[in-house]
Write a protein that holds these residues in place. Structure first.
Motif, PDB file in Angstrom:
ATOM      1  N   THR A 257      11.912 -27.415  -3.780  1.00  0.00           N
ATOM      2  CA  THR A 257      11.836 -26.322  -4.336  1.00  0.00           C
ATOM      3  C   THR A 257      12.279 -26.740  -6.347  1.00  0.00           C
ATOM      4  N   ALA A 258      12.936 -27.794  -5.491  1.00  0.00           N
ATOM      5  CA  ALA A 258      13.662 -28.262  -7.133  1.00  0.00           C
ATOM      6  C   ALA A 258      12.649 -28.992  -7.488  1.00  0.00           C
ATOM      7  N   MET A 259      11.272 -29.452  -7.174  1.00  0.00           N
ATOM      8  CA  MET A 259      10.781 -30.068  -8.317  1.00  0.00           C
ATOM      9  C   MET A 259       9.634 -29.016  -8.530  1.00  0.00           C
ATOM     10  N   PRO A 260       9.537 -29.558  -9.474  1.00  0.00           N
ATOM     11  CA  PRO A 260       8.202 -28.774 -10.841  1.00  0.00           C
ATOM     12  C   PRO A 260       7.137 -28.078  -9.685  1.00  0.00           C
ATOM     13  N   ARG A 261       6.228 -28.669  -9.220  1.00  0.00           N
ATOM     14  CA  ARG A 261       4.153 -28.498  -8.357  1.00  0.00           C
ATOM     15  C   ARG A 261       5.039 -27.004  -7.368  1.00  0.00           C
ATOM     16  N   ALA A 262       6.624 -27.730  -6.813  1.00  0.00           N
ATOM     17  CA  ALA A 262       6.312 -26.683  -5.864  1.00  0.00           C
ATOM     18  C   ALA A 262       6.921 -25.063  -5.960  1.00  0.00           C
ATOM     19  N   GLN A 263       7.839 -25.927  -7.543  1.00  0.00           N
ATOM     20  CA  GLN A 263       8.162 -24.592  -7.748  1.00  0.00           C
ATOM     21  C   GLN A 263       6.578 -23.425  -7.917  1.00  0.00           C
ATOM     22  N   LEU A 264       5.508 -24.239  -9.285  1.00  0.00           N
ATOM     23  CA  LEU A 264       4.588 -23.456  -9.358  1.00  0.00           C
ATOM     24  C   LEU A 264       3.174 -22.988  -8.015  1.00  0.00           C
ATOM     25  N   ALA A 265       3.692 -24.141  -7.164  1.00  0.00           N
ATOM     26  CA  ALA A 265       3.579 -23.324  -5.731  1.00  0.00           C
ATOM     27  C   ALA A 265       4.112 -21.535  -5.038  1.00  0.00           C
ATOM     28  N   ALA A 266       5.134 -21.734  -5.284  1.00  0.00           N
ATOM     29  CA  ALA A 266       6.196 -20.663  -4.871  1.00  0.00           C
ATOM     30  C   ALA A 266       5.578 -19.629  -5.816  1.00  0.00           C
ATOM     31  N   ALA A 267       5.245 -19.476  -7.283  1.00  0.00           N
ATOM     32  CA  ALA A 267       5.144 -18.671  -7.826  1.00  0.00           C
ATOM     33  C   ALA A 267       3.769 -18.306  -7.618  1.00  0.00           C
ATOM     34  N   ALA A 268       2.922 -18.905  -7.726  1.00  0.00           N
ATOM     35  CA  ALA A 268       1.562 -18.893  -7.399  1.00  0.00           C
ATOM     36  C   ALA A 268       1.835 -18.156  -5.677  1.00  0.00           C
ATOM     37  N   THR A 269       2.312 -18.420  -4.950  1.00  0.00           N
ATOM     38  CA  THR A 269       2.076 -17.976  -4.100  1.00  0.00           C
ATOM     39  C   THR A 269       2.558 -16.249  -3.454  1.00  0.00           C
ATOM     40  N   SER A 270       3.622 -15.857  -4.418  1.00  0.00           N
ATOM     41  CA  SER A 270       4.317 -14.498  -4.531  1.00  0.00           C
ATOM     42  C   SER A 270       3.147 -13.745  -5.124  1.00  0.00           C
ATOM     43  N   CYS A 271       2.921 -14.464  -6.505  1.00  0.00           N
ATOM     44  CA  CYS A 271       1.483 -13.720  -7.397  1.00  0.00           C
ATOM     45  C   CYS A 271       0.521 -13.121  -6.449  1.00  0.00           C
ATOM     46  N   LEU A 272      -0.386 -14.080  -5.783  1.00  0.00           N
ATOM     47  CA  LEU A 272      -1.213 -13.865  -4.813  1.00  0.00           C
ATOM     48  C   LEU A 272      -0.885 -13.433  -3.340  1.00  0.00           C
ATOM     49  N   ILE A 273      -0.108 -13.007  -2.717  1.00  0.00           N
ATOM     50  CA  ILE A 273       0.034 -12.416  -1.891  1.00  0.00           C
ATOM     51  C   ILE A 273       0.204 -11.299  -1.713  1.00  0.00           C
ATOM     52  N   ILE A 274       0.066 -10.480  -2.735  1.00  0.00           N
ATOM     53  CA  ILE A 274       0.910  -8.985  -2.949  1.00  0.00           C
ATOM     54  C   ILE A 274      -0.899  -8.626  -3.170  1.00  0.00           C
ATOM     55  N   GLY A 275      -2.013  -9.356  -3.190  1.00  0.00           N
ATOM     56  CA  GLY A 275      -3.659  -8.608  -3.822  1.00  0.00           C
ATOM     57  C   GLY A 275      -3.585  -7.626  -2.354  1.00  0.00           C
ATOM     58  N   VAL A 276      -3.838  -8.192  -1.115  1.00  0.00           N
ATOM     59  CA  VAL A 276      -4.887  -7.161  -0.371  1.00  0.00           C
ATOM     60  C   VAL A 276      -3.933  -6.307  -0.731  1.00  0.00           C
ATOM     61  N   VAL A 277      -2.049  -5.916  -0.727  1.00  0.00           N
ATOM     62  CA  VAL A 277      -1.899  -4.945  -0.801  1.00  0.00           C
ATOM     63  C   VAL A 277      -1.900  -3.689  -1.705  1.00  0.00           C
ATOM     64  N   ILE A 278      -1.978  -4.608  -3.216  1.00  0.00           N
ATOM     65  CA  ILE A 278      -3.222  -3.669  -3.981  1.00  0.00           C
ATOM     66  C   ILE A 278      -4.318  -2.960  -4.161  1.00  0.00           C
ATOM     67  N   HIS A 279      -5.152  -3.806  -3.833  1.00  0.00           N
ATOM     68  CA  HIS A 279      -6.669  -4.051  -2.916  1.00  0.00           C
ATOM     69  C   HIS A 279      -5.747  -2.107  -2.418  1.00  0.00           C
ATOM     70  N   VAL A 280      -5.074  -2.618  -0.882  1.00  0.00           N
ATOM     71  CA  VAL A 280      -5.684  -1.192   0.004  1.00  0.00           C
ATOM     72  C   VAL A 280      -5.330   0.229  -0.816  1.00  0.00           C
ATOM     73  N   VAL A 281      -3.888   0.060  -1.360  1.00  0.00           N
ATOM     74  CA  VAL A 281      -3.374   0.907  -1.798  1.00  0.00           C
ATOM     75  C   VAL A 281      -4.251   1.583  -3.685  1.00  0.00           C
ATOM     76  N   VAL A 282      -4.866   0.892  -3.719  1.00  0.00           N
ATOM     77  CA  VAL A 282      -5.749   1.567  -4.739  1.00  0.00           C
ATOM     78  C   VAL A 282      -7.086   1.904  -4.481  1.00  0.00           C
ATOM     79  N   THR A 283      -7.553   1.395  -3.278  1.00  0.00           N
ATOM     80  CA  THR A 283      -8.616   1.603  -2.634  1.00  0.00           C
ATOM     81  C   THR A 283      -8.599   2.802  -1.656  1.00  0.00           C
ATOM     82  N   SER A 284      -7.507   3.195  -1.372  1.00  0.00           N
ATOM     83  CA  SER A 284      -7.156   4.807  -0.687  1.00  0.00           C
ATOM     84  C   SER A 284      -7.269   5.412  -1.042  1.00  0.00           C
TER      85      SER A 284
END
Length: 288
Positions: A257-284
């Motif tokens: 996580t000290a490397m820039p590419r890994a930090q970008l991957a961690a950010a992308a992971t935290s952004c994408l992983i919320i998608g299914v939860v948001i979808h379930v709430v909005v379509t409920s």
């Protein structure tokens, strides 16, 4: 010769004896931290990338679902680029290629499906990507070291990308654009609280602070945008901030996580992983 029963007990070694305030303070200062130092450092690049993704998706949500799919696809490609370095995987080029192929397939299904259910072909795209992942392992020429770890990491990356693709059809829902903006407000503003982990007094409250700030910002955005339901919008922001913050904290102890590419991957992971939860709430029925 004294009897065993006559030997006095040593109170400091007895865990039942409570410590004084001074002893607790000295123990806290000399105790070895449970987490490595790198896990307690804020990553400005991850914070900036998370805020940028949240702003991009919030704006594209008011344009069209296809633009949301492209924004999510961009995050998927960033994840594919940095995922092998983040997890220190063998055969990094092949793993990145598999994740990129999966991103293109899943984004393509979201772009081409124009009727409900909008994620109808998502399972098929994910299944093809998983088959490509196994084919990649069969084609490796390095002796296939850490085979199980490589397969698990690759399929996990595909699952995260598929979770993020679930954000694409949200604008099709009634007031879905406002709901997406509220969730992204919670995601982006909640990321700004990440430096709390470097402050000892606020470290244990960092997740709660992120949830509070994320929910409050989502409520404010919903009120400004004129969303018909404010409470569900606040819930979306709270969930987005909490899940993304927890994901970044989970990945923070990794040495890469000290490397820039890994930090970008961690950010992308935290952004994408919320998608299914948001979808379930909005379509409920909450948004019905």
């Amino acid at each position: 010769m004294p009897l065993v029963s006559d030997v006095p007990e040593q109170a400091p070694n007895n865990p039942a004896v409570p410590l004084t305030r001074r002893e607790r303070r000295v123990h806290a200062q000399t105790a070895k931290p449970a987490l490595p130092r790198r896990a307690l450092l804020p990553r400005p690049l991850s914070i900036a990338a998370t805020v940028a993704f949240a702003a991009l998706v919030a704006l594209t949500g008011y344009a069209s679902p296809q633009f949301v799919a492209l924004a999510v696809g961009l995050a998927g490609l960033v994840l594919a680029w940095g995922w092998p370095q983040l997890l220190s995987l063998p055969s990094p080029r092949g793993t990145s290629a598999v994740l990129a192929i999966g991103t293109v397939l899943m984004t393509g299904t979201a772009l081409l499906t124009r009727h409900n259910p909008y994620l109808e072909w998502m399972p098929a795209a994910l299944a093809v990507a998983v088959l490509v992942a196994f084919l990649h392992q069969l084609m490796r020429r390095d002796g296939r070291p850490r085979l199980t770890e490589s397969v698990a990491a690759t399929t996990s990356g595909l699952a995260i990308i598929s979770a993020g693709t679930a954000l694409a059809p949200i604008p099709h829902v009634l007031a879905g654009d406002h709901a997406l903006a509220a969730a992204m407000a919670g995601l982006g503003v909640g990321a700004l609280t990440d430096p709390c982990i470097s402050l000892p007094r606020l470290r244990k409250w960092a997740l709660f602070i992120a949830m509070l700030v994320g929910g409050g910002s989502a409520l404010l955005v919903s009120a400004i945008a004129g969303a018909p339901m404010l409470a569900p919008g606040a819930l979306l922001g709270l969930l987005a901030a909490a899940i993304a913050h927890a994901t970044r904290r989970l990945l923070a102890p990794l040495p890469s996580t000290a490397m820039p590419r890994a930090q970008l991957a961690a950010a992308a992971t935290s952004c994408l992983i919320i998608g299914v939860v948001i979808h379930v709430v909005v379509t409920s029925p909450l948004y019905a």
